[in-house]
Design a protein around this motif. Structure first.
Motif, PDB file in Angstrom:
ATOM      1  N   ALA A   1     -10.781  13.355  -8.711  1.00 25.56           N
ATOM      2  CA  ALA A   1     -11.781  12.916  -7.728  1.00 25.56           C
ATOM      3  C   ALA A   1     -12.157  11.455  -7.985  1.00 25.56           C
ATOM      4  O   ALA A   1     -12.262  10.651  -7.042  1.00 25.56           O
ATOM      5  CB  ALA A   1     -13.005  13.812  -7.780  1.00 25.56           C
ATOM      6  N   GLU A   2     -12.364  11.106  -9.243  1.00 23.95           N
ATOM      7  CA  GLU A   2     -12.682   9.715  -9.588  1.00 23.95           C
ATOM      8  C   GLU A   2     -11.523   8.796  -9.183  1.00 23.95           C
ATOM      9  O   GLU A   2     -11.729   7.723  -8.618  1.00 23.95           O
ATOM     10  CB  GLU A   2     -12.952   9.593 -11.085  1.00 23.95           C
ATOM     11  N   TYR A   3     -10.298   9.235  -9.465  1.00 20.64           N
ATOM     12  CA  TYR A   3      -9.110   8.448  -9.107  1.00 20.64           C
ATOM     13  C   TYR A   3      -9.029   8.259  -7.597  1.00 20.64           C
ATOM     14  O   TYR A   3      -8.714   7.169  -7.120  1.00 20.64           O
ATOM     15  CB  TYR A   3      -7.866   9.146  -9.662  1.00 20.64           C
ATOM     16  N   ALA A   4      -9.327   9.292  -6.821  1.00 22.35           N
ATOM     17  CA  ALA A   4      -9.289   9.191  -5.360  1.00 22.35           C
ATOM     18  C   ALA A   4     -10.295   8.158  -4.853  1.00 22.35           C
ATOM     19  O   ALA A   4      -9.987   7.381  -3.939  1.00 22.35           O
ATOM     20  CB  ALA A   4      -9.550  10.553  -4.725  1.00 22.35           C
ATOM     21  N   GLU A   5     -11.478   8.127  -5.450  1.00 20.85           N
ATOM     22  CA  GLU A   5     -12.486   7.130  -5.053  1.00 20.85           C
ATOM     23  C   GLU A   5     -12.015   5.715  -5.378  1.00 20.85           C
ATOM     24  O   GLU A   5     -12.166   4.801  -4.566  1.00 20.85           O
ATOM     25  CB  GLU A   5     -13.808   7.404  -5.770  1.00 20.85           C
TER      26      GLU A   5
ATOM     27  N   ALA B   1      -8.913   4.748  -5.752  1.00 20.10           N
ATOM     28  CA  ALA B   1      -7.767   4.456  -4.887  1.00 20.10           C
ATOM     29  C   ALA B   1      -8.229   4.020  -3.501  1.00 20.10           C
ATOM     30  O   ALA B   1      -7.696   3.067  -2.930  1.00 20.10           O
ATOM     31  CB  ALA B   1      -6.856   5.675  -4.794  1.00 20.10           C
ATOM     32  N   ALA B   2      -9.225   4.698  -2.946  1.00 22.50           N
ATOM     33  CA  ALA B   2      -9.735   4.338  -1.623  1.00 22.50           C
ATOM     34  C   ALA B   2     -10.301   2.922  -1.628  1.00 22.50           C
ATOM     35  O   ALA B   2     -10.082   2.149  -0.679  1.00 22.50           O
ATOM     36  CB  ALA B   2     -10.785   5.346  -1.168  1.00 22.50           C
ATOM     37  N   ALA B   3     -11.002   2.564  -2.684  1.00 24.93           N
ATOM     38  CA  ALA B   3     -11.557   1.212  -2.778  1.00 24.93           C
ATOM     39  C   ALA B   3     -10.446   0.169  -2.899  1.00 24.93           C
ATOM     40  O   ALA B   3     -10.506  -0.891  -2.273  1.00 24.93           O
ATOM     41  CB  ALA B   3     -12.516   1.125  -3.969  1.00 24.93           C
ATOM     42  N   THR B   4      -9.416   0.479  -3.682  1.00 24.01           N
ATOM     43  CA  THR B   4      -8.283  -0.448  -3.812  1.00 24.01           C
ATOM     44  C   THR B   4      -7.551  -0.578  -2.486  1.00 24.01           C
ATOM     45  O   THR B   4      -7.163  -1.680  -2.081  1.00 24.01           O
ATOM     46  CB  THR B   4      -7.313   0.026  -4.914  1.00 24.01           C
ATOM     47  N   ASP B   5      -7.361   0.537  -1.797  1.00 26.55           N
ATOM     48  CA  ASP B   5      -6.697   0.498  -0.492  1.00 26.55           C
ATOM     49  C   ASP B   5      -7.436  -0.437   0.460  1.00 26.55           C
ATOM     50  O   ASP B   5      -6.814  -1.199   1.210  1.00 26.55           O
ATOM     51  CB  ASP B   5      -6.607   1.894   0.123  1.00 26.55           C
ATOM     52  N   ALA B   6      -8.756  -0.400   0.446  1.00 22.94           N
ATOM     53  CA  ALA B   6      -9.545  -1.290   1.299  1.00 22.94           C
ATOM     54  C   ALA B   6      -9.318  -2.748   0.902  1.00 22.94           C
ATOM     55  O   ALA B   6      -9.254  -3.628   1.776  1.00 22.94           O
ATOM     56  CB  ALA B   6     -11.027  -0.928   1.213  1.00 22.94           C
ATOM     57  N   LEU B   7      -9.179  -3.013  -0.387  1.00 21.11           N
ATOM     58  CA  LEU B   7      -8.886  -4.373  -0.834  1.00 21.11           C
ATOM     59  C   LEU B   7      -7.518  -4.838  -0.338  1.00 21.11           C
ATOM     60  O   LEU B   7      -7.367  -5.985   0.083  1.00 21.11           O
ATOM     61  CB  LEU B   7      -8.922  -4.460  -2.358  1.00 21.11           C
ATOM     62  N   VAL B   8      -6.532  -3.962  -0.409  1.00 22.67           N
ATOM     63  CA  VAL B   8      -5.194  -4.322   0.058  1.00 22.67           C
ATOM     64  C   VAL B   8      -5.254  -4.737   1.529  1.00 22.67           C
ATOM     65  O   VAL B   8      -4.603  -5.686   1.952  1.00 22.67           O
ATOM     66  CB  VAL B   8      -4.195  -3.158  -0.133  1.00 22.67           C
ATOM     67  N   ALA B   9      -6.061  -4.046   2.284  1.00 21.80           N
ATOM     68  CA  ALA B   9      -6.165  -4.315   3.721  1.00 21.80           C
ATOM     69  C   ALA B   9      -6.879  -5.621   4.036  1.00 21.80           C
ATOM     70  O   ALA B   9      -6.631  -6.212   5.085  1.00 21.80           O
ATOM     71  CB  ALA B   9      -6.883  -3.156   4.408  1.00 21.80           C
TER      72      ALA B   9
ATOM     73  N   LEU C   1      -3.616  10.257 -19.038  1.00 19.15           N
ATOM     74  CA  LEU C   1      -2.866   9.321 -18.195  1.00 19.15           C
ATOM     75  C   LEU C   1      -3.543   9.117 -16.841  1.00 19.15           C
ATOM     76  O   LEU C   1      -3.643   7.981 -16.365  1.00 19.15           O
ATOM     77  CB  LEU C   1      -1.422   9.804 -18.016  1.00 19.15           C
ATOM     78  N   ILE C   2      -4.021  10.198 -16.232  1.00 23.01           N
ATOM     79  CA  ILE C   2      -4.741  10.062 -14.964  1.00 23.01           C
ATOM     80  C   ILE C   2      -5.959   9.166 -15.171  1.00 23.01           C
ATOM     81  O   ILE C   2      -6.220   8.234 -14.390  1.00 23.01           O
ATOM     82  CB  ILE C   2      -5.186  11.447 -14.425  1.00 23.01           C
ATOM     83  N   LYS C   3      -6.705   9.428 -16.219  1.00 27.76           N
ATOM     84  CA  LYS C   3      -7.915   8.661 -16.517  1.00 27.76           C
ATOM     85  C   LYS C   3      -7.583   7.185 -16.738  1.00 27.76           C
ATOM     86  O   LYS C   3      -8.239   6.301 -16.183  1.00 27.76           O
ATOM     87  CB  LYS C   3      -8.579   9.266 -17.757  1.00 27.76           C
ATOM     88  N   HIS C   4      -6.581   6.918 -17.557  1.00 26.87           N
ATOM     89  CA  HIS C   4      -6.213   5.535 -17.863  1.00 26.87           C
ATOM     90  C   HIS C   4      -5.766   4.781 -16.610  1.00 26.87           C
ATOM     91  O   HIS C   4      -6.200   3.647 -16.375  1.00 26.87           O
ATOM     92  CB  HIS C   4      -5.108   5.497 -18.919  1.00 26.87           C
ATOM     93  N   VAL C   5      -4.909   5.385 -15.819  1.00 24.00           N
ATOM     94  CA  VAL C   5      -4.417   4.705 -14.621  1.00 24.00           C
ATOM     95  C   VAL C   5      -5.577   4.426 -13.657  1.00 24.00           C
ATOM     96  O   VAL C   5      -5.670   3.334 -13.091  1.00 24.00           O
ATOM     97  CB  VAL C   5      -3.286   5.511 -13.945  1.00 24.00           C
ATOM     98  N   ALA C   6      -6.468   5.382 -13.495  1.00 23.66           N
ATOM     99  CA  ALA C   6      -7.626   5.178 -12.615  1.00 23.66           C
ATOM    100  C   ALA C   6      -8.497   4.032 -13.118  1.00 23.66           C
ATOM    101  O   ALA C   6      -8.876   3.136 -12.348  1.00 23.66           O
ATOM    102  CB  ALA C   6      -8.440   6.462 -12.513  1.00 23.66           C
ATOM    103  N   HIS C   7      -8.801   4.024 -14.403  1.00 22.64           N
ATOM    104  CA  HIS C   7      -9.670   2.982 -14.953  1.00 22.64           C
ATOM    105  C   HIS C   7      -9.004   1.612 -14.923  1.00 22.64           C
ATOM    106  O   HIS C   7      -9.672   0.598 -14.690  1.00 22.64           O
ATOM    107  CB  HIS C   7     -10.097   3.344 -16.364  1.00 22.64           C
ATOM    108  N   THR C   8      -7.698   1.585 -15.148  1.00 24.62           N
ATOM    109  CA  THR C   8      -6.965   0.324 -15.087  1.00 24.62           C
ATOM    110  C   THR C   8      -6.963  -0.223 -13.660  1.00 24.62           C
ATOM    111  O   THR C   8      -7.190  -1.418 -13.442  1.00 24.62           O
ATOM    112  CB  THR C   8      -5.527   0.511 -15.610  1.00 24.62           C
TER     113      THR C   8
ATOM    114  N   LEU D   1       0.819  -1.206   0.000  1.00 27.70           N
ATOM    115  CA  LEU D   1       0.000   0.000   0.000  1.00 27.70           C
ATOM    116  C   LEU D   1       0.858   1.263   0.000  1.00 27.70           C
ATOM    117  O   LEU D   1       0.571   2.214  -0.727  1.00 27.70           O
ATOM    118  CB  LEU D   1      -0.949  -0.011   1.199  1.00 27.70           C
ATOM    119  N   GLU D   2       1.932   1.276   0.769  1.00 26.80           N
ATOM    120  CA  GLU D   2       2.805   2.454   0.780  1.00 26.80           C
ATOM    121  C   GLU D   2       3.430   2.681  -0.596  1.00 26.80           C
ATOM    122  O   GLU D   2       3.506   3.817  -1.078  1.00 26.80           O
ATOM    123  CB  GLU D   2       3.898   2.305   1.837  1.00 26.80           C
ATOM    124  N   THR D   3       3.847   1.609  -1.252  1.00 28.41           N
ATOM    125  CA  THR D   3       4.452   1.733  -2.576  1.00 28.41           C
ATOM    126  C   THR D   3       3.434   2.232  -3.595  1.00 28.41           C
ATOM    127  O   THR D   3       3.729   3.143  -4.392  1.00 28.41           O
ATOM    128  CB  THR D   3       5.045   0.383  -3.025  1.00 28.41           C
ATOM    129  N   LEU D   4       2.226   1.683  -3.562  1.00 28.44           N
ATOM    130  CA  LEU D   4       1.186   2.133  -4.485  1.00 28.44           C
ATOM    131  C   LEU D   4       0.857   3.598  -4.240  1.00 28.44           C
ATOM    132  O   LEU D   4       0.763   4.397  -5.180  1.00 28.44           O
ATOM    133  CB  LEU D   4      -0.067   1.262  -4.328  1.00 28.44           C
TER     134      LEU D   4
END
Length: 176
Positions: A106-110, A112-120, A60-67, A24-27
């Motif tokens: 804002a979309e990327y932040a949402e 990211a938060a969901a992915t962070d919860a998955l990591v946990a 790039l922001i859009k692509h990384v978020a969607h990926t 999570l820290e690396t991501l």
């Protein structure tokens, strides 16, 4: 605010230790590098190509978020869930009419938060068969751990692309 402060403003890695905390820290570090590249740019700059490729900062922001969102769906439910959201590949690397940097972040932040919860919480050893695609070996599976490493690599690679695009726009760069 500098890059380090921006990166550490995310929620703390509560109750996570070892591998999960490291992942999570690396991501989060690489997400911070990517977000930093769009500080202070205009909407026009976010849409501007600076080289031969189609890459733009907003794209790039859009692509990384969607990926990241697609791979998070894979973690939750395998290839079927990953493919449950149709991708618009023609618009994936560019900002479409009505999209803004603020909206994309804002979309990327949402996401990211969901992915962070998955990591946990996700079982890092759980594996799902990969979707059928020319770039995946037939019959192969990927563990949650491997998917997270892929998300980190994808984010880091595109943060580097964004840094190059930003330097071409106005000479600014994330590092150095």
């Amino acid at each position: 605010m500098n890059l380090i402060q921006d990166r550490t403003q995310a929620e703390p890695v509560e109750n996570l230790t070892g591998e999960r905390a490291d992942l999570l820290e690396t991501l989060r570090t690489h997400r911070g590098f990517l977000r930093f590249t769009v500080r202070g740019i205009t909407e026009e700059q976010a849409r501007t190509r600076t080289g031969a490729s189609e890459l733009t900062l907003g794209g790039l922001i859009k692509h990384v978020a969607h990926t990241e969102a697609a791979w998070a769906r894979f973690i939750r439910g395998g290839a079927e869930e990953m493919e449950s959201v149709e991708a618009d590949w023609s618009a994936e690397f560019r900002m479409t009419e009505g999209e803004t940097v603020e909206g994309l972040l804002a979309e990327y932040a949402e996401i990211a938060a969901a992915t962070d919860a998955l990591v946990a919480t996700a079982d890092l050893d759980l594996a799902h068969p990969l979707p059928v695609a020319p770039w995946f070996e037939v019959g192969k599976s990927r563990s949650v751990r491997r998917v997270l490493l892929h998300i980190i690599a994808e984010t880091a690679q595109h943060a580097g692309h964004a840094d190059i695009v930003r330097e071409g726009l106005d000479g600014q760069k994330t590092m150095g």
